[in-house]
Enzyme design. Structure first.
Site, PDB file in Angstrom:
ATOM      1  CD  GLU A 131      -2.721  -1.354  -0.035  1.00 17.73           C
ATOM      2  OE1 GLU A 131      -2.938  -0.347  -0.746  1.00 17.73           O
ATOM      3  OE2 GLU A 131      -3.130  -2.487  -0.335  1.00 17.73           O
ATOM      4  CG  HIS A 134      -1.028   1.011  -4.610  1.00 16.31           C
ATOM      5  ND1 HIS A 134      -0.997   0.937  -5.987  1.00 16.31           N
ATOM      6  CD2 HIS A 134      -1.526  -0.187  -4.175  1.00 16.31           C
ATOM      7  CE1 HIS A 134      -1.449  -0.247  -6.376  1.00 16.31           C
ATOM      8  NE2 HIS A 134      -1.761  -0.944  -5.307  1.00 16.31           N
ATOM      9  CD  GLU A 203      -3.285  -3.747  -7.117  1.00 15.69           C
ATOM     10  OE1 GLU A 203      -2.637  -4.301  -6.196  1.00 15.69           O
ATOM     11  OE2 GLU A 203      -3.877  -2.660  -6.959  1.00 15.69           O
TER      12      GLU A 203
END
Length: 300
Positions: A131, A134, A203
């Site tokens: 995360e 990202h 991803e």
């Protein structure tokens, strides 16, 4: 570069939004949709992260209540060379997580109660690192904007059922029954395709960078395997109510889309795990989780 991609996405989603408005109400519908879209563009840039967190009932973690978890996230953020994001907890038994925010200075990571219960600290570190990747890549604004617009387009398309077949004040009759039904199906599908294209392409990159941040690709690989298996068996009620946010999670939280690879919001989990295992074969390995003892913390 992240803002450029987001600007392009906003333009595409705005055009789709205007198209739906025009089909529902002709010129008047397009004008109304333009005004709404302009407001949404401002809202999504400044407030979409809070909106998404609210959709999932997330509450901010008190560092004093979960010091091990908080220190883990802070240590990984330091290793990634980025500010410490806000940390949120979602009260659902399904293990999952997502990140949101318009930039690394204004970002948040949300993890579920189920994730903290089902995964080891090492696996949690792998998920958090994914995360953080990202956030560092500025994917979060892109994904949050997509979620907000996709949900709005779906709602606007549903309005077509009630208003699409009626005449407007200029005597126009933009849609009949067939057109209305087609719009209800095609508009959300188009928005969903945009979501899928963004999520699938980002991803793998977040997996790779996340593995570099935590220093152990196999931590993330193991976490993905557990999350995938449990997410297919455990409901995430708020995610089911807000399917437009599904692409934000590390693994698809929706049961209905779990086996539909054509319209999947995420790459195949087995392929992601295989890529991480291949990466682990040649990667230098970290010796421990940043700033946290190798034990289960008081976050269960």
């Amino acid at each position: 570069m992240g803002y450029v991609r987001t600007g392009i996405l906003m333009a595409v989603m705005t055009a789709l939004f205007l198209g739906v408005g025009a089909l529902i109400g002709g010129q008047s519908g397009a004008i109304i949709a333009l005004v709404i879209a302009a407001g949404m563009n401002l809202f999504t840039f400044w407030n979409s992260d809070r909106a998404v967190l609210s959709m999932h009932g997330a509450h901010e973690v008190d560092p004093r209540a979960a010091p091990d978890l908080y220190n883990m996230v802070r240590g990984l953020a330091d290793r990634a060379g980025m500010p410490m994001p806000k940390l949120y907890l979602i009260e659902t038994d399904q293990p999952n997580a997502f990140a949101t925010g318009r930039n690394p200075e204004n970002a948040a990571v949300a993890v579920t109660r189920g994730l903290l219960r089902a995964l080891t600290p090492e696996e949690v570190a792998g998920v958090v690192a994914h995360e953080l990747a990202h956030i560092r890549n500025r994917d979060t604004l892109l994904m949050t904007v997509t979620a907000t617009f996709a949900g709005a387009i779906s709602m606007l398309a549903n309005f077509a059922f009630f208003f699409g077949g009626s005449s407007n004040e200029e005597g126009e009759r933009p849609m009949g029954l067939v057109g209305t039904l087609a719009l209800m199906f095609l508009a959300p599908l188009a928005a969903g395709l945009v979501q899928m294209a963004i999520s699938r392409s980002r991803e793998y990159e977040a997996d790779r960078i996340g593995a570099e941040i935590c220093g152990r690709p196999l931590w993330l690989a193991s976490a993905l395997g557990k999350i995938e298996g449990l997410a297919q068996r455990i409901d995430n009620v708020r995610a089911e109510r807000n399917p437009a946010t599904a692409h934000m999670f590390i693994v698809n939280p929706l049961h209905a889309m779990g086996h539909d690879r054509l319209f999947a919001t995420h790459p195949n989990t087995a392929n992601r795990i295989a890529a991480l295992r291949a990466m682990a074969e040649g990667a230098p390995q970290a010796s421990r989780i940043p700033r946290v003892a190798a034990r289960r913390g008081p976050w269960n």
